[in-house]
Write a protein that holds these residues in place. Structure first.
Motif, PDB file in Angstrom:
ATOM      1  N   THR A 217       0.845  -1.180   0.000  1.00 19.81           N
ATOM      2  CA  THR A 217       0.000   0.000   0.000  1.00 19.81           C
ATOM      3  C   THR A 217       0.889   1.241   0.000  1.00 19.81           C
ATOM      4  OG1 THR A 217      -0.056   0.131   2.421  1.00 19.81           O
ATOM      5  CG2 THR A 217      -1.735  -1.241   1.348  1.00 19.81           C
ATOM      6  N   GLU A 219       0.875   3.618   2.070  1.00 22.85           N
ATOM      7  CA  GLU A 219       1.349   3.841   3.436  1.00 22.85           C
ATOM      8  C   GLU A 219       2.536   2.939   3.756  1.00 22.85           C
ATOM      9  OE1 GLU A 219      -0.313   3.617   8.053  1.00 22.85           O
ATOM     10  OE2 GLU A 219      -1.685   3.302   6.362  1.00 22.85           O
ATOM     11  N   GLN A 220       2.462   1.674   3.339  1.00 28.31           N
ATOM     12  CA  GLN A 220       3.572   0.742   3.583  1.00 28.31           C
ATOM     13  C   GLN A 220       4.828   1.181   2.838  1.00 28.31           C
ATOM     14  OE1 GLN A 220       1.680  -2.886   2.330  1.00 28.31           O
ATOM     15  NE2 GLN A 220       1.001  -3.420   4.401  1.00 28.31           N
ATOM     16  N   ASP A 350      -3.412  -4.562   8.895  1.00 33.99           N
ATOM     17  CA  ASP A 350      -2.828  -3.682   7.879  1.00 33.99           C
ATOM     18  C   ASP A 350      -1.368  -4.008   7.592  1.00 33.99           C
ATOM     19  OD1 ASP A 350      -5.192  -2.337   7.629  1.00 33.99           O
ATOM     20  OD2 ASP A 350      -4.647  -0.715   8.998  1.00 33.99           O
ATOM     21  N   TRP A 351      -0.743  -4.859   8.413  1.00 28.27           N
ATOM     22  CA  TRP A 351       0.651  -5.232   8.170  1.00 28.27           C
ATOM     23  C   TRP A 351       0.784  -6.317   7.105  1.00 28.27           C
ATOM     24  CZ3 TRP A 351       3.736  -5.221  13.458  1.00 28.27           C
ATOM     25  CH2 TRP A 351       3.719  -3.918  13.968  1.00 28.27           C
ATOM     26  N   GLY A 355      -2.085  -4.891   2.364  1.00 28.77           N
ATOM     27  CA  GLY A 355      -3.277  -4.733   3.175  1.00 28.77           C
ATOM     28  C   GLY A 355      -4.198  -5.941   3.099  1.00 28.77           C
TER      29      GLY A 355
END
Length: 801
Positions: A217, A219-220, A350-351, A355
């Motif tokens: 993602t 964010e990741q 979420d990790w 996702g």
């Protein structure tokens, strides 16, 4: 006249089959042709009527499907075992490239001409010339071996100069280098230190970085990629364990979706229990990629119909509560490798990499990302070992004398050194074509070929090097230039899919499905739920498949009886390459026919007949290697030295392909089919021969010369000019010998014949001057060389161990 008419009809049939003319057009042509021939001979009505009947039957689906297609469909449904989820994902993952053309039996040489070998960009070349060279000056494999680790300075340099972020985009602080640049960088490091190379390889191959870039993602990516690029984060990836190596479907590690507390809040997450082994960089990792089986018994992910998601990948900080990490294995080379354990490790959902939407898609992720390890990293290490073996063994065989002659001139030694020379050339050629293929995607079959054959060529070359260098090669110490490559062999052979598995199951197992023009789609229809719709699709595929087989059989017979002399070649083929391309046409057609016969007779049982499928994989691989040799040979100005190397390599490659195919025929269970294939492929017996003794002597002698090929291969590795360095000692001594011209040879020959007198070397040298064997100006250089020569032969000794 009937016989002549029949011959004309058969020729027309051959043309239709050869060019794989569509069914309707070919039917019209054959019916019209046989009708026209009835005016030549009335007996041709005996041919026309069956031809017309067969044409009507095959071209009318209402007649064809119930009588032919449906029974074949039902038969194949029973014969074909169901495909597991992991098998399906492995088959669907990745792309195909030039290896698909070779599998088809009809290589498209126009496409091959358009393939340009990769070139380094200015940034990549600068990095190779500066940062990589500087790293090589900072590492010493013997010191690494004694310390069982890289020096702190080397670790710091690797991190700060971006060696761990070669594949990461520039927007995240990475280098964003091409597969070819990555390969060249890893090769140069590996030529200096296998340990340093493995350390740099892992973050740039199968690991969190590549998985994040493809599936993470936003964010990741923002959270992890900058740290991975600048070395503040050290990654590892936990896949293998005591009971799950190549068979990832047997992973016992479990993640259960549940609710738990994270940072003071109740969230949906995963409760993980895992035990991983043999994980490179694990002892020092700051971030851990993890593969496990995901279960959702309470359907918290939102799909009420699904509780078992299968293999999933997640990314965890190494210091997360419950993770046990830091111990080391001892893999023989001192790179960081160790176990990872986790008990009741809770992480937010979420990790999961990508996702929750990527839950259960981990196996496909891993298959698609294995290309870097199989196609770049391990072949790069192998290529470096092959090229260093070429340089050091060739030099040492020229320096070392036995029985008053260079050891490299003994035919027994030349049998080994010629293969070392050919392997070094093949490895570089294969590296360049494979990395070019990786620019176009992630061809899983091609990278499996690269991993297996590159590491096997490395094994052969390094073993030959040990044999030639002999006792000098086994005594460990800072002088030894061979032993550390030898110690690294098991690592290259076993990781990223052990070689037995890769050869026996992957190359042809995946190749048959991914590279065959129709097979995978046919298998898909056999497992479809809507049989009527599937039967319609299968009908079209099956008829094309039959045309494909008939075309290849026709082509094979024509090529076999004409020596493939009239078969197509690339438009830019020169007088050196043209016949080799035609030989590849012949073997490609033979391979395609054998593959279809094997699939048709054995069906799903073929995957259990690993000896047979491995041999077909060998044929396919050797054809790809032959193409890489020709592409590499044609990519730069032609020299006589390179012609010798390429000829030897091509003879060896086609001979191996032929022998693998003959072994397949000998062991195929349906003997009539095997005899028919053998007769079609080699009607006059074996066509390709292994390199002759003359070729062995010529290449075995050439490896000791400063040829254009030697100079070229030296440009791909790091060669020290320090006479106290393990490689530098041999290389500088070798160049001293070359600079002497014939003087050392003339002196040594006169000395061996007992023509010179004197108790010391200096006295004998002056006697040689007096007798006109050498010049006065040669004395000092010869004495200096003799001292260096003797030093070059010495091994290390220690006060204690």
């Amino acid at each position: 006249m009937f016989l002549l008419s029949l011959v004309i009809f058969i020729a027309l049939l051959a043309v239709v089959f050869y060019y794989q003319v569509p069914l309707l057009i070919s039917s019209v042509v054959l019916v019209a042709g046989s009708f026209a021939l009835t005016f030549v001979s009335a007996w041709m009505w005996l041919v026309l009527l069956p031809t017309l009947a067969l044409a009507v039957f095959l071209n009318v689906p209402a007649l064809r499907r119930p009588v032919l297609i449906k029974p074949v469909y039902k038969l194949l449904q029973k014969a074909m075992p169901p495909m597991s989820v992991t098998e399906r994902e492995a088959m669907e993952a990745g792309t195909t490239w030039w290896e698909k053309d070779l599998f088809s039996g009809k290589p498209d040489w126009k496409k091959f001409v358009d393939i340009e070998l990769p070139q380094l960009s200015e940034k990549e070349q600068s990095f190779l010339d500066n940062e990589v060279n500087e790293l090589c000056t900072r590492i010493d494999e013997w010191q690494i071996f004694e310390d069982q680790d890289l020096s702190p300075e080397a670790w710091d340099y690797l991190k700060k100069q971006g060696f761990f972020g070669l594949i990461i985009p520039e927007e995240f602080g990475g280098r964003d280098f091409s597969p070819y640049a990555q390969s060249r960088i890893m090769s140069k490091i590996a030529s200096r230190s296998v340990t340093a190379a493995v350390t740099a390889m892992v973050p740039n191959s199968l690991g969190p970085g590549e998985l994040l870039m493809k599936y993470g993602t936003d964010e990741q990516k923002q959270r992890w990629l900058p740290g991975l690029a600048d070395g503040t984060e050290i990654p590892c990836f936990g896949l293998t364990g005591p009971e799950a190596g190549s068979d990832a479907g047997s992973i016992p590690d479990i993640g259960v979706v549940c609710k738990g507390e994270f940072e003071g809040q109740e969230v949906i997450g995963l409760r993980l229990n895992f035990s991983k082994r043999w994980i490179t960089l694990a002892p020092i990792a700051t971030v851990v990629g993890l593969a496990f089986k995901l279960k959702d018994p309470e359907h918290l992910l939102g799909d009420a119909s699904k509780s078992d998601y299968g293999i999933t990948c997640a990314l965890l900080p190494a210091d997360h509560p419950g993770i046990e990490i830091g111990q080391r294995h001892n893999p023989g080379s001192p790179f960081m490798n160790g176990p990872i354990k986790g008990e009741d490790v809770f992480i937010p959902v979420d990790w999961i990499i990508g996702g929750p939407a990527q839950a259960g898609k981990g196996w496909r992720m891993l298959i698609e990302c294995l290309g870097a390890g199989r196609g770049v990293s391990l072949p790069a290490l192998s290529t470096a070992s092959g090229e260093m073996s070429y340089l050091t063994v060739g030099a040492y065989a020229r320096i070392r004398r036995q029985f008053n002659m260079e050891v490299g001139k003994f035919e027994g030694v030349q049998e080994a050194t010629a293969e070392v020379a050919a392997n070094g050339y093949i490895l570089e050629a294969m590296r360049q074509l494979v990395t070019r293929g990786l620019d176009s995607g992630a061809p899983s079959v091609m990278t499996a070929m690269a991993k297996y054959h590159a590491t096997e060529l490395m094994r052969t070359s390094v073993n030959h090097a040990m044999d030639v260098v002999s006792g000098r090669a086994i005594q460990l110490g800072p002088r030894n230039f061979t032993a550390f490559a030898y110690r690294a062999l098991p690592v290259a052979i076993t990781v990223e899919g052990a070689n037995i598995l890769t050869r026996s199951l992957m190359i042809f197992g995946q190749g048959a499905m991914r590279c065959h023009p129709y097979l995978f789609d046919e298998v898909q229809t056999l497992q479809a739920d809507d049989e009527d719709a599937a039967l319609e699709v299968f009908d079209e595929l099956f008829m094309k498949h039959i045309g494909h087989v008939l075309s290849n059989v026709t082509r094979l017979k024509l090529f076999s009886f004409t020596g493939s002399r009239f078969s197509p070649t690339p438009v830019n083929a020169d007088d050196f390459s043209r016949r080799w391309y035609q030989h590849i046409n012949h073997m490609s057609a033979a391979f395609a026919v054998a593959a279809d016969v094997a699939l048709g007779v054995l069906g799903g049982d073929l995957k259990r007949r690993e000896l047979l499928s491995a041999r077909l994989g060998d044929v396919h691989s050797q054809l790809f290697i032959a193409c890489s040799i020709l592409k590499f040979h044609g990519a730069h100005p032609r020299t006589e030295d390179e012609d010798v190397h390429a000829t030897f390599a091509l003879e060896q490659t086609l001979y191996k392909a032929q022998e693998a195919l003959l072994a397949f025929y000998r062991n195929f269970p349906l003997r009539p089919a095997a005899w028919a294939c053998l007769a079609a492929s080699f009607p006059f017996g074996r066509k390709y021969k292994a390199p002759s003794d003359d070729a062995v002597r010529r290449l075995g002698g050439l490896i000791m010369e400063n040829s254009t090929v030697r100079q070229q291969l030296a440009g791909y590795v790091y060669v020290s000019d320090d006479p106290t360095d393990s490689v530098g000692r041999v290389e500088t001594t070798y160049h001293m010998l070359l600079a002497l011209g014939d003087s050392w040879h003339n002196f040594s020959r006169a000395q061996a014949k007992g023509e010179l007198t004197g108790d010391t070397l200096e006295a004998r040298l002056h006697d040689a001057v007096a007798r006109g064997v050498i010049n006065e100006s040669d004395v000092t250089p010869l004495m200096e060389y003799d001292a260096r020569r003797y030093d070059c032969l010495l091994t290390d000794n220690f006060d204690k161990l």
